[in-house]
Design an enzyme around this catalytic site. Structure first.
Site, short mmCIF file in Angstrom:
data_model
loop_
_atom_site.label_atom_id
_atom_site.label_comp_id
_atom_site.label_asym_id
_atom_site.label_seq_id
_atom_site.Cartn_x
_atom_site.Cartn_y
_atom_site.Cartn_z
N LYS A 105 4.14 1.21 9.47
CA LYS A 105 4.41 1.93 8.64
C LYS A 105 4.08 3.63 9.13
CE LYS A 105 2.80 0.34 5.02
NZ LYS A 105 2.49 0.46 3.41
N ARG A 161 4.96 -12.70 10.06
CA ARG A 161 5.82 -11.34 9.28
C ARG A 161 6.97 -11.38 10.04
NH1 ARG A 161 1.61 -7.96 9.08
NH2 ARG A 161 3.08 -6.02 9.46
N GLU A 168 0.88 -1.13 -0.26
CA GLU A 168 0.04 0.24 -0.23
C GLU A 168 0.82 0.95 -0.15
OE1 GLU A 168 -3.21 2.43 2.56
OE2 GLU A 168 -2.74 0.14 3.29
P1 ATP Z 1 2.57 -1.84 7.49
O1 ATP Z 1 1.94 -2.39 8.99
O2 ATP Z 1 3.68 -1.91 7.95
O3 ATP Z 1 2.10 -0.69 7.25
P2 ATP Z 1 1.71 -3.35 5.89
O4 ATP Z 1 1.40 -5.29 5.99
O5 ATP Z 1 0.52 -2.19 5.99
O6 ATP Z 1 2.59 -3.03 6.69
P3 ATP Z 1 1.34 -3.20 3.31
O7 ATP Z 1 2.22 -2.31 2.37
O8 ATP Z 1 -0.31 -3.41 3.17
O9 ATP Z 1 2.45 -3.26 4.76
O10 ATP Z 1 1.83 -5.19 2.92
C1 ATP Z 1 2.94 -5.18 1.40
C2 ATP Z 1 2.98 -6.68 1.84
O11 ATP Z 1 4.52 -6.95 3.11
C3 ATP Z 1 1.69 -7.66 2.42
O12 ATP Z 1 2.25 -8.65 1.45
C4 ATP Z 1 2.52 -8.16 3.73
O13 ATP Z 1 1.75 -8.57 4.24
C5 ATP Z 1 3.75 -7.77 3.56
N1 ATP Z 1 4.66 -7.64 4.95
C6 ATP Z 1 4.16 -6.03 5.50
N2 ATP Z 1 5.10 -5.83 7.13
C7 ATP Z 1 5.77 -6.92 6.43
C8 ATP Z 1 6.25 -8.28 8.15
N3 ATP Z 1 7.12 -7.64 9.16
N4 ATP Z 1 7.05 -8.81 7.67
C9 ATP Z 1 6.70 -10.05 6.19
N5 ATP Z 1 5.68 -9.35 5.56
C10 ATP Z 1 5.15 -7.80 5.83
MG MG Z 2 -1.54 -2.21 4.62
#
Ligand code: ATP
Ligand code: MG
Length: 562
Positions: free
Chosen positions: A277, A267, A39
């Site tokens: 983020k 994760r 995202e």
């Molecule tokens: P954040 O909570 O840090 O904003 P998010 O999951 O909302 O993370 P996205 O941009 O939606 O961020 O994530 C893109 C991809 O990265 C998704 O497939 C998510 O599952 C993966 N991802 C995000 N954080 C992690 C993590 N800590 N370990 C492994 N994969 C991750």
């Molecule tokens: Mg997300």
């Protein structure tokens, strides 16, 4: 045996790779397709690196492709700055490794808004979705109670008409939603008629003002996977509860091609780090760090600026493996991986971070010797270089102690130490200013003791680094410590109250002259001090270096002492 670029196993094995291998073997899929769906509401962090390495790693190992797809369904939150940084970071991480397995890049969920809308219409036609007039609060309340709302059984024609009018922008934000008609009494909340579309009169960075309704994550994500022909849709564990909805959406439409399947893994969580983020954004906007790419940040851009390499991050991602169980990875694992790589690949250099001057009183004033220094003892092919030695030198102030503790093998009054690649010296006199600060050490060298010379074998416990004062060049060196003082800053309270006030120290170092031509592509080991990389703030004639990492895990020792 180690290979030059990769110290990770060539092909890791885990439950997801086992599934992929079996799907190819059984002929369920001919070619596999994964995706990485960020995202664009912030910069990527090392958790994303784990996901990127998994998705691109699988594409690479199994001859498939991996798409990058911006999950840009929320028009208000996303910015093009983030899209650009995401693309840059992903390409940096997979460059020369899985580049040829990159499919669509970047793709956008918004590319499919037209098709997604058609699927929504199809769901309504089939009686699988309806327009609901409840407010967001009522919707939440009814879902919580598992109670059917008054609009659930609207006739299909009315639903189609209202959906078209929602799309045309006839209703204000929040007035209506499109909801899946599944089961309001399902134990899984995600199946209690989840919202598929909401009204948002907002401009979108890709589609401008074309749309007045925007699809929700689950709907857009599932069907984007289908549209792109994704075979294995790999996400983190918190989406496990969404999987029944993922499967329901696919099953509720007449989709002719093979359906994607969702798999979840744990994760990455790292000690001494926050990994969301939103929280990273707070650190930036509160000025607790100097931007998203501050070298103390766990962002990919921060780690890169600090000097970590793409191959180091990939090795880390492979070493930690993929499991289904939530866990906390010690940041020391990352540091260890990076150290291993740098130990093999880094040219050695001499530099003094906190200089104190010494004068070799029995060494002639105008004399300069060019001494042979080994570039990398781990790599005989790296050869050697010449470093100048002269009467006046700098040594590390921490390598001298006027009143030394027991077992102090560095320089002390009346004591001897070896200067690396050079002579054994003895400290004869300590010169102080009026305030009692040591300003100079007057030493004598054993001129027969030169490294490689006749009496070079004379045993001496301590060896220290040095640079010739007249030849030294200056560099701004940024020394980093952990950004947080506790292993789990997220665990309780305000994570920002655990920010380490001493996580950045800037010193003016004295460096051996060869560093004038330091190469931004290289990581240098400053002997006894750690691994250093050029910072982009460097300019011709102005050296700025970041300490990527110390030589040993000094933190582990600190913790033991407590
Ligand atoms: P954040 O909570 O840090 O904003 P998010 O999951 O909302 O993370 P996205 O941009 O939606 O961020 O994530 C893109 C991809 O990265 C998704 O497939 C998510 O599952 C993966 N991802 C995000 N954080 C992690 C993590 N800590 N370990 C492994 N994969 C991750
Ligand atoms: Mg997300």
């Amino acid at each position: 045996m180690t290979t030059p670029n990769e110290n990770a196993p060539a092909a890791p094995s885990d439950f997801i790779r086992d599934i992929v291998a079996e799907d190819l073997r059984s002929g369920k899929h001919e070619k596999i397709c994964t995706r990485f769906p960020p995202e664009p509401n912030g910069y990527l962090h090392i958790g994303h690196a784990k996901s990127i390495c998994l998705n691109f790693g699988i594409a690479r190992e199994f001859g498939g492709i991996c798409n990058i797809r911006m999950d840009d369904t929320n028009p208000a939150k996303e910015e093009t700055e983030y899209i650009d940084s995401i693309m840059f970071d992903v390409k940096w991480l997979i460059d020369e490794w899985a580049n040829e397995h990159l499919g669509r890049a970047p793709g956008y969920a918004s590319d499919y808004f037209g098709q997604l809308y058609d699927y929504a219409v199809e769901l309504v036609r089939k009686g699988n979705a309806y327009v609901c007039d409840m407010t967001p609060e009522e919707t939440d309340e009814y879902r919580r109670l598992g109670k059917e709302g008054p609009f659930r059984n609207r006739p299909s024609e009315e639903n189609l008409d209202l959906l078209a009018r929602m799309k045309a922008g006839e209703f204000p934000d929040g007035a209506r939603t499109l909801r899946a008609k599944i089961d309001m009494s399902a134990p899984n909340m995600w199946l209690r008629d989840p919202v598929l579309y909401r009204i948002r009169h907002a401009e979108h960075h890709q589609t401008g003002n074309a749309w007045r309704i925007y699809p929700m994550y689950d709907f857009a994500h599932t069907l984007s996977d289908y549209i792109e022909g994704i075979t294995h849709s790999i996400c983190t564990l918190e989406f496990e509860v969404h999987r029944p909805l993922y499967d329901w959406l696919l099953a509720s439409l007449d989709l002719p091609r093979p359906l994607p399947h969702q798999y979840e893994f744990a994760r990455l969580n790292l000690t001494y780090t926050v990994m969301s983020k939103r929280k990273l954004m707070e650190l930036v906007s509160d000025g607790l760090v100097n931007g998203w790419d501050d070298p103390r940040m766990p962002t990919i851009s921060g780690l890169r600026r600090r000097g970590m390499t793409a191959s180091g991050l990939r090795s880390f991602a492979y070493n930690i493996g993929i499991t289904k169980y939530p866990s906390m990875t010690d940041v020391a694992v990352l540091e260890h991986t990076v150290r291993e790589e740098f130990n093999r690949t880094s040219p050695r250099r001499l530099a003094v971070l906190r200089p104190i001057k010494i004068v070799i009183t029995n060494y002639p004033g105008g004399q300069i010797e060019e001494l042979e220094a080994v570039n990398n003892p781990e790599d005989p092919g790296a050869g050697s270089r010449k470093i100048p030695f002269s009467r006046e030198l700098f040594i590390e102030s921490a390598d001298f102690a006027e009143t030394p503790p027991p077992k102090y093998f560095r320089l002390k009054p009346g004591g001897e130490v070896r200067l690396k690649y050079a002579y054994i010296i003895k400290c004869d006199e300590v010169v102080k200013d009026d305030a009692g600060n040591v300003i100079e050490l007057r030493c004598s060298a054993d001129l027969e003791s030169k490294t490689g010379g006749a009496t070079s074998r004379r045993k001496i416990k301590g060896t220290i680094h040095w640079v010739s004062a007249a030849h030294a060049i200056e560099a701004e060196v940024r020394l980093y410590d952990r950004l947080f003082t506790v292993p789990e800053p997220d665990a309780d309270g305000d994570f920002k109250s655990f920010v380490n006030p001493n996580s950045l120290e800037v010193v003016t170092a004295k460096c051996e002259p060869s560093l004038k031509d330091a190469d931004p592509a290289l990581r240098y080991q400053f002997e006894r001090l750690g691994y250093f990389a050029l910072d982009p703030d460097s300019q011709p004639g102005v050296l700025v270096l970041n300490r990527t990492i110390t030589l040993k895990d000094t933190w582990a020792k600190e913790v033991k002492k407590r």
